[in-house]
Design a protein around this motif. Structure first.
Motif, mmCIF file in Angstrom:
data_model
loop_
_atom_site.group_PDB
_atom_site.id
_atom_site.type_symbol
_atom_site.label_atom_id
_atom_site.label_comp_id
_atom_site.label_asym_id
_atom_site.label_seq_id
_atom_site.Cartn_x
_atom_site.Cartn_y
_atom_site.Cartn_z
ATOM 1 N N LEU A 75 0.882 -1.173 0.000
ATOM 2 C CA LEU A 75 0.000 0.000 0.000
ATOM 3 C C LEU A 75 0.913 1.215 0.000
ATOM 4 N N LEU A 76 0.963 1.867 -1.130
ATOM 5 C CA LEU A 76 1.953 2.925 -1.355
ATOM 6 C C LEU A 76 1.269 4.284 -1.322
ATOM 7 N N GLY A 77 1.833 5.186 -0.549
ATOM 8 C CA GLY A 77 1.251 6.527 -0.511
ATOM 9 C C GLY A 77 2.071 7.422 0.390
ATOM 10 N N PRO A 78 1.942 8.724 0.217
ATOM 11 C CA PRO A 78 2.711 9.649 1.056
ATOM 12 C C PRO A 78 2.154 9.692 2.470
ATOM 13 N N ASN A 79 2.853 10.377 3.364
ATOM 14 C CA ASN A 79 2.341 10.539 4.729
ATOM 15 C C ASN A 79 0.984 11.232 4.684
ATOM 16 N N GLY A 80 0.049 10.718 5.486
ATOM 17 C CA GLY A 80 -1.268 11.342 5.558
ATOM 18 C C GLY A 80 -2.210 10.891 4.464
ATOM 19 N N ASP A 131 -4.092 7.804 -2.097
ATOM 20 C CA ASP A 131 -3.862 9.249 -1.975
ATOM 21 C C ASP A 131 -5.159 9.907 -1.516
ATOM 22 N N ASP A 132 -5.044 10.769 -0.529
ATOM 23 C CA ASP A 132 -6.219 11.447 0.034
ATOM 24 C C ASP A 132 -7.319 10.453 0.399
ATOM 25 N N GLY A 133 -6.922 9.313 0.922
ATOM 26 C CA GLY A 133 -7.880 8.336 1.404
ATOM 27 C C GLY A 133 -8.495 7.462 0.331
ATOM 28 N N ARG A 134 -8.128 7.674 -0.927
ATOM 29 C CA ARG A 134 -8.716 6.881 -2.006
ATOM 30 C C ARG A 134 -7.657 5.992 -2.660
ATOM 31 N N LEU A 135 -8.049 4.799 -3.025
ATOM 32 C CA LEU A 135 -7.147 3.907 -3.750
ATOM 33 C C LEU A 135 -7.238 4.314 -5.221
#
Lengths: 398, 314
Positions: free
Chosen positions: B35-40, B209-213
């Motif tokens: 699960l790849l994504g920036p902090n937050g 990103d921003d809570g969405r896959l």
């Protein structure tokens, strides 16, 4: 239940390892018991010293002053003695010496028989007895005022009797006053109750302060929960098949065991080392358990309210001081104003103090303090249940 | 075969903010899913729900056929969580920590003894098992942190950025351990914002990103989304705005992205070699001088940039 025990035991092991358990369960209770034992050893109630000065130096005033100082010996009394051991009277040569002693705090209050006291008594005039007070010693001043009023009433009563009697005898009134004065009763503090019933001050304050200490002791539970949340261990614990409430129960159980041990140590030290009379051991032990459970319930509730370590500290301090004040831990429920006495019934610590007082004063058996025990357990269960729900909602749900 | 993890329509709000917004996940047996994504981005919130720590506002989570909940759910016995923080008691030894978390998972007696020894062996700390955690190095703590997630032999291991703040040597050891676990058939849900870790460990990657896959697939599938294009990272001095406009107009320049660093921009191109000389030639006319050119082949970083318009480490 098994998970709660695992949490409780692990917490205890960690606290034994970092020595905080020894401080909570032994060190602090021994120190607290030692302080109360040494400061209040043998004390059952307050003592007052009231100064007496005779500015009139008449036969009547000498008789009254002498009777206060030595009710048995009349005017031949010692310089410092009293009708009972709670109020002691001390004679002073004149008014200025008495005023100085009151101002300097050598005595708690003063009673002055002014110039003309004897003549007024013989003439049946309105009597004046002066009470000298130090504003810093409010209770001592009240005692002096009560003594002055009592002296005035007693002597006026004697004067009235003499005037009545003088119509029946040919003896001169002055001679009758002197004769009646010989029979002036000693001043006594009438408590209107059974003076054999008293509470050992070190037992009362030992229990009272142990309860306050208990509040601080069980506050470790919310602090520990918040610390685990901040450190990340809470996430791992909650990821295991354990209900949030079971975690809370484990946390509270660990600190409750330590706190109960601390309470027992206060009881044991004040009793063994200072002879404090707490009452029947079975009653005391049951009350300790009920009190610990009750205040642990309050602690669980604080666990549910707090979101951070700082909040846990703040809430705990606020709850502790408000409940301690309302419950009468600092003054004793019986010494509190009527409103505070009623409010103390709303606090678990107020009920606990009632139970401990009944055990110490009346030697109440466990069944005689069932009311206090029931209230303590209900309060503990109610707050504990609320904490159980809140922890699930607030701590776990972020 | 039944998937080890199935999440459908996961939503979690904190006040007015939606941290996770309709996430669907599926992890197969033996698969390492990244699960790849920036902090937050919502990674930790997602895995907190998967681990049964947070209740979702909507959606469902099923672990090997068992529904997950925040209560004492049997599904929790199938999940091992390795939080981002060192979730261990520093005043207890590694063995005591493992025994504690093992007991919470219901392990007792000889089975617990055997599991404690097995996981200590796995992370190479058998000889230091009696030492307190606060006497360990950062890397050793990380290894015990992973061991605690494995103590009860879960079907799904959740690793939340396990290499954050770890030195390169320990990081490599941790990644090797995870590779070994995946090779042994354990399902792993791995969150990270390190693209290279996701590329190394994971067969499939979900980009959040921003809570969405926003995308999901194998590396090849994701790279195909942005096309097999090279990226040229241009470092320059002078008027970079003017240079960026000039480069964007060059033949072969497909897209241009300005990152947070004012001295760099990135150009997507079908053929990097042809573009490099043109960029250098355009610089003087734009009032800038090129100080560096770097050609990057398509990777997950490029995919992330393409899908979200921002870099993973933003």
């Amino acid at each position: 239940m098994a998970a709660s025990l695992v949490v409780a035991v692990t917490d205890l092991v960690r606290r034994i390892r970092n020595r905080s358990a020894l401080i909570v369960a032994i060190g602090a209770p021994v120190a607290m018991a030692g302080v109360f034992g040494l400061l209040l050893d043998g004390a059952t109630s307050a003592h007052f010293t009231v100064g007496v000065a005779d500015a009139d130096r008449s036969a009547v005033s000498r008789q009254v002053a002498g009777t206060l100082v030595d009710p048995a010996g009349g005017s031949g009394g010692t310089a410092e003695s009293g009708a009972d051991d709670r109020i002691r009277f001390r004679t002073f040569a004149d008014e200025s010496a008495l005023r100085r002693a009151v101002d300097d705090g050598d005595v708690d209050g003063g009673v002055l028989l002014p110039d003309g006291f004897g003549a007024d008594a013989a003439a049946g005039k309105r009597l004046t007895v002066v009470a000298l007070r130090d504003p810093r010693r409010a209770i001592g001043g009240e005692v002096a005022a009560a003594v002055a009023a009592s002296v005035g009433h007693e002597v006026a009563g004697v004067g009235l009797s003499v005037r009545v009697a003088s119509g029946l005898t040919d003896r001169p009134p002055g001679e009758l006053v002197d004769a009646a004065g010989d029979r002036t009763p000693a001043f006594r503090l009438d408590e209107g109750g059974d003076t054999s019933r008293s509470i050992d001050a070190s037992a009362f304050f030992g229990a009272s302060m142990a309860i306050v200490f208990l509040f601080f002791g069980v506050a470790y539970a919310p602090r520990s929960l918040m610390k685990e949340k901040e450190d990340g261990t809470l996430a791992r614990v909650l990821a295991s098949p354990i209900a949030p409430g079971s975690l809370l129960a484990g946390k509270v159980l660990g600190v409750a065991l330590l706190s109960a041990a601390g309470f027992v140590v206060v009881w044991w030290v004040t009793t063994a080392a200072f002879g404090a009379a707490w009452g029947p051991p079975a009653t005391v032990l049951i009350l300790i358990v009920a009190t610990v459970l009750s205040i642990s319930g309050v602690s669980a509730f604080v666990c549910g309210l707090a979101r951070t370590n700082e909040q846990a500290d703040t809430y705990t301090s606020a709850v502790t001081f408000v409940l301690a004040l309302l419950g009468g831990n600092f003054v004793g429920p019986a010494n509190a104003p009527p409103l505070l006495q009623r409010l103390s019934l709303l606090t678990p610590n107020g009920w606990a103090l009632r139970g401990f007082t009944a055990a110490a004063v009346d030697g109440a058996a466990p069944h005689e303090v069932l009311g206090a025990i029931a209230v303590l357990l209900v309060v503990g269960a109610a707050f504990g249940a609320a904490g159980w729900v809140l922890v699930g909602r607030r701590v776990v749900q972020g | 075969m039944e998937p080890v993890l199935t999440c459908e329509g996961l939503i979690r709000r904190f006040g007015s903010r939606t941290a996770v917004d309709g996430v669907d996940l599926r992890v197969e047996k033996g698969e390492t899913y990244g699960l790849l994504g920036p902090n937050g981005a919502g990674k930790t919130t997602t895995i907190s729900m998967v681990a049964g720590i947070l209740e979702p506002d909507a959606g469902s989570i099923v672990i090997a056929g068992r529904p997950m909940s925040t209560g004492p759910s049997p599904a929790k016995r199938l999940v091992g969580l390795v939080p981002q923080d060192i979730a261990l008691y520093p005043d207890l030894s590694a063995e005591e920590n493992l025994r504690f978390f093992g007991r919470l998972q219901g392990l007792r007696g000889r089975h617990l003894d055997a599991r404690v020894h097995a996981v200590l062996e796995l992370v190479g700390l058998s000889d230091r098992s009696r030492d307190r955690i606060d006497a360990y190095s950062g890397g050793m703590k990380r290894r015990v942190n992973i061991a605690a997630g494995l103590i009860h032999e879960p079907a799904l291991l959740i690793l939340d950025e396990p290499t954050v703040g770890v030195d390169p040597q320990s990081r490599n050891q941790i990644l090797e351990s995870i590779e070994a676990l995946g090779g042994a058939g354990l399902s792993v849900l791995y969150t990270t914002h390190y693209m290279e870790e996701a590329e190394r460990l994971c067969r499939r990657v979900g980009i959040i990103d921003d809570g969405r896959l926003v995308a999901e697939g194998t590396r090849r599938e994701l790279v195909a989304m942005v096309g097999e294009h090279d990226r040229v990272v241009v470092s320059a001095e002078g008027d970079l705005d003017s240079l960026a406009r000039a480069v964007k107009g060059l033949p072969g320049a497909l897209d241009l992205v300005r990152g947070p660093d004012p001295e760099h921009f990135e150009v997507t191109t079908a053929s990097a070699p042809g573009l490099l000389a043109a960029i250098v030639a355009a610089a003087p006319g734009a009032g800038a001088s090129v100080t560096g050119l770097e050609v990057r082949e398509p990777d997950l970083e490029a995919v992330f940039l393409h899908l979200t318009g921002k870099a993973l480490r933003d």
